[in-house]
Motif scaffolding. Structure first.
Motif, short mmCIF file in Angstrom:
data_model
loop_
_atom_site.label_atom_id
_atom_site.label_comp_id
_atom_site.label_asym_id
_atom_site.label_seq_id
_atom_site.Cartn_x
_atom_site.Cartn_y
_atom_site.Cartn_z
N GLN A 235 39.10 -43.97 -65.27
CA GLN A 235 40.15 -44.78 -65.88
C GLN A 235 41.42 -44.71 -65.03
OE1 GLN A 235 40.82 -43.35 -69.83
NE2 GLN A 235 38.69 -43.54 -70.43
N PRO A 236 42.11 -45.84 -64.89
CA PRO A 236 43.39 -45.76 -64.17
C PRO A 236 44.40 -44.98 -65.01
CG PRO A 236 43.05 -47.97 -65.03
CD PRO A 236 41.81 -47.18 -65.32
N ALA A 237 45.14 -44.13 -64.34
CA ALA A 237 46.14 -43.33 -65.05
C ALA A 237 47.33 -43.15 -64.12
CB ALA A 237 45.57 -41.97 -65.44
N ILE A 238 48.52 -43.34 -64.66
CA ILE A 238 49.74 -43.08 -63.89
C ILE A 238 50.67 -42.24 -64.75
CG2 ILE A 238 49.59 -45.14 -62.43
CD1 ILE A 238 51.76 -46.36 -64.25
N TRP A 239 51.55 -41.53 -64.09
CA TRP A 239 52.52 -40.72 -64.80
C TRP A 239 53.76 -41.54 -65.11
CZ3 TRP A 239 51.96 -36.68 -60.38
CH2 TRP A 239 50.78 -35.96 -60.56
N THR B 267 55.10 -40.18 -52.43
CA THR B 267 55.20 -40.29 -53.88
C THR B 267 53.82 -40.14 -54.50
OG1 THR B 267 57.09 -41.77 -53.67
CG2 THR B 267 55.94 -41.77 -55.78
N ILE B 268 53.73 -39.25 -55.46
CA ILE B 268 52.50 -39.03 -56.21
C ILE B 268 52.71 -39.70 -57.56
CG2 ILE B 268 50.88 -37.31 -57.08
CD1 ILE B 268 51.29 -37.24 -54.00
N ASN B 269 51.96 -40.77 -57.82
CA ASN B 269 52.16 -41.58 -59.02
C ASN B 269 51.29 -41.19 -60.20
OD1 ASN B 269 54.15 -43.58 -58.10
ND2 ASN B 269 52.56 -44.10 -56.62
N GLY B 270 50.26 -40.42 -59.95
CA GLY B 270 49.37 -40.06 -61.05
C GLY B 270 48.25 -39.14 -60.58
N PRO B 271 47.28 -38.90 -61.45
CA PRO B 271 46.21 -37.95 -61.15
C PRO B 271 45.40 -38.30 -59.91
CG PRO B 271 46.14 -38.61 -63.46
CD PRO B 271 47.18 -39.44 -62.81
N ASP C 218 46.41 -39.92 -57.14
CA ASP C 218 47.23 -39.55 -55.99
C ASP C 218 47.30 -38.02 -55.84
OD1 ASP C 218 47.81 -42.23 -55.53
OD2 ASP C 218 49.83 -42.11 -56.38
N ALA C 219 47.41 -37.34 -56.97
CA ALA C 219 47.51 -35.88 -56.95
C ALA C 219 46.23 -35.26 -56.38
CB ALA C 219 47.79 -35.34 -58.35
N LEU C 220 45.08 -35.77 -56.80
CA LEU C 220 43.82 -35.26 -56.26
C LEU C 220 43.73 -35.47 -54.76
CD1 LEU C 220 41.21 -36.30 -58.98
CD2 LEU C 220 41.80 -33.97 -58.27
N GLN C 221 44.16 -36.63 -54.30
CA GLN C 221 44.15 -36.91 -52.87
C GLN C 221 45.05 -35.92 -52.14
OE1 GLN C 221 42.28 -38.98 -50.95
NE2 GLN C 221 43.31 -38.00 -49.24
N TYR C 222 46.24 -35.72 -52.66
CA TYR C 222 47.19 -34.79 -52.03
C TYR C 222 46.63 -33.37 -52.03
CZ TYR C 222 51.60 -32.73 -50.60
OH TYR C 222 52.57 -32.05 -49.90
N LEU C 223 46.07 -32.94 -53.15
CA LEU C 223 45.51 -31.60 -53.23
C LEU C 223 44.36 -31.41 -52.26
CD1 LEU C 223 45.59 -31.11 -57.11
CD2 LEU C 223 47.02 -29.91 -55.43
N SER C 224 43.59 -32.46 -52.02
CA SER C 224 42.46 -32.35 -51.08
C SER C 224 42.94 -32.16 -49.65
CB SER C 224 41.56 -33.58 -51.18
OG SER C 224 42.17 -34.71 -50.58
N GLU C 225 44.17 -32.53 -49.37
CA GLU C 225 44.74 -32.38 -48.03
C GLU C 225 45.42 -31.03 -47.84
OE1 GLU C 225 47.41 -35.69 -47.73
OE2 GLU C 225 45.82 -37.13 -48.17
N CYS D 227 43.51 -33.28 -63.46
CA CYS D 227 43.49 -34.61 -62.84
C CYS D 227 42.14 -35.28 -63.08
CB CYS D 227 43.79 -34.52 -61.35
SG CYS D 227 45.52 -34.15 -60.97
N HIS D 228 41.07 -34.53 -62.88
CA HIS D 228 39.74 -35.09 -63.15
C HIS D 228 39.59 -35.46 -64.62
CE1 HIS D 228 37.67 -34.83 -59.33
NE2 HIS D 228 38.14 -33.60 -59.15
N ALA D 229 40.09 -34.62 -65.51
CA ALA D 229 39.99 -34.89 -66.94
C ALA D 229 40.76 -36.16 -67.32
CB ALA D 229 40.51 -33.69 -67.75
N ALA D 230 41.92 -36.36 -66.72
CA ALA D 230 42.71 -37.57 -67.01
C ALA D 230 41.97 -38.82 -66.54
CB ALA D 230 44.08 -37.48 -66.34
N LEU D 231 41.34 -38.72 -65.39
CA LEU D 231 40.66 -39.89 -64.83
C LEU D 231 39.30 -40.15 -65.46
CD1 LEU D 231 41.53 -39.25 -61.09
CD2 LEU D 231 42.46 -41.05 -62.55
N GLU D 232 38.56 -39.10 -65.75
CA GLU D 232 37.18 -39.26 -66.22
C GLU D 232 37.03 -39.26 -67.74
OE1 GLU D 232 35.20 -36.11 -64.17
OE2 GLU D 232 35.59 -37.02 -62.21
N ARG D 233 37.92 -38.54 -68.43
CA ARG D 233 37.77 -38.41 -69.88
C ARG D 233 38.95 -38.92 -70.67
NH1 ARG D 233 36.17 -33.47 -67.87
NH2 ARG D 233 37.94 -32.40 -68.80
N GLY D 234 39.94 -39.45 -69.95
CA GLY D 234 41.10 -40.01 -70.63
C GLY D 234 42.06 -38.98 -71.20
#
Length: 82
Positions: free
Chosen positions: A2-6, A19-23, A25-32, A47-54
């Motif tokens: 699901q799309p999610a933004i902060w 700029t980290i706009n949501g989960p 972007d945060a996952l991408q940044y954390l992976s780096e 972040c996974h919970a926000a995207l996958e389970r709402g």
């Protein structure tokens, strides 16, 4: 996923270059970033919970801030208070 933004993005970098706009972007940044500790894993999980389970996106934002502090990567102070 699901799309999610902060409600309030987080700017990272010495001058807020990224700029980290949501989960997602945060996952991408954390992976780096080098793998962190407890807060890093918590941020990834929320972040996974926000995207996958709402799950409430604000929880992933708070967890990302915790990971930033734990890993000492630059985050603008005014974004922490939002």
């Amino acid at each position: 996923m699901q799309p999610a933004i902060w409600d309030h993005p987080i700017r990272v970098g010495a001058r807020g270059e990224r700029t980290i706009n949501g989960p997602e972007d945060a996952l991408q940044y954390l992976s780096e970033m080098p793998q962190g500790g407890w807060f890093f894993e918590r941020a990834r999980n929320h972040c996974h919970a926000a995207l996958e389970r709402g799950e409430e996106p604000g929880l992933s934002r708070k967890a990302f801030i915790g990971a930033a502090i734990e890993s000492s990567f630059p985050i603008l102070d005014d974004d922490i208070q939002s």
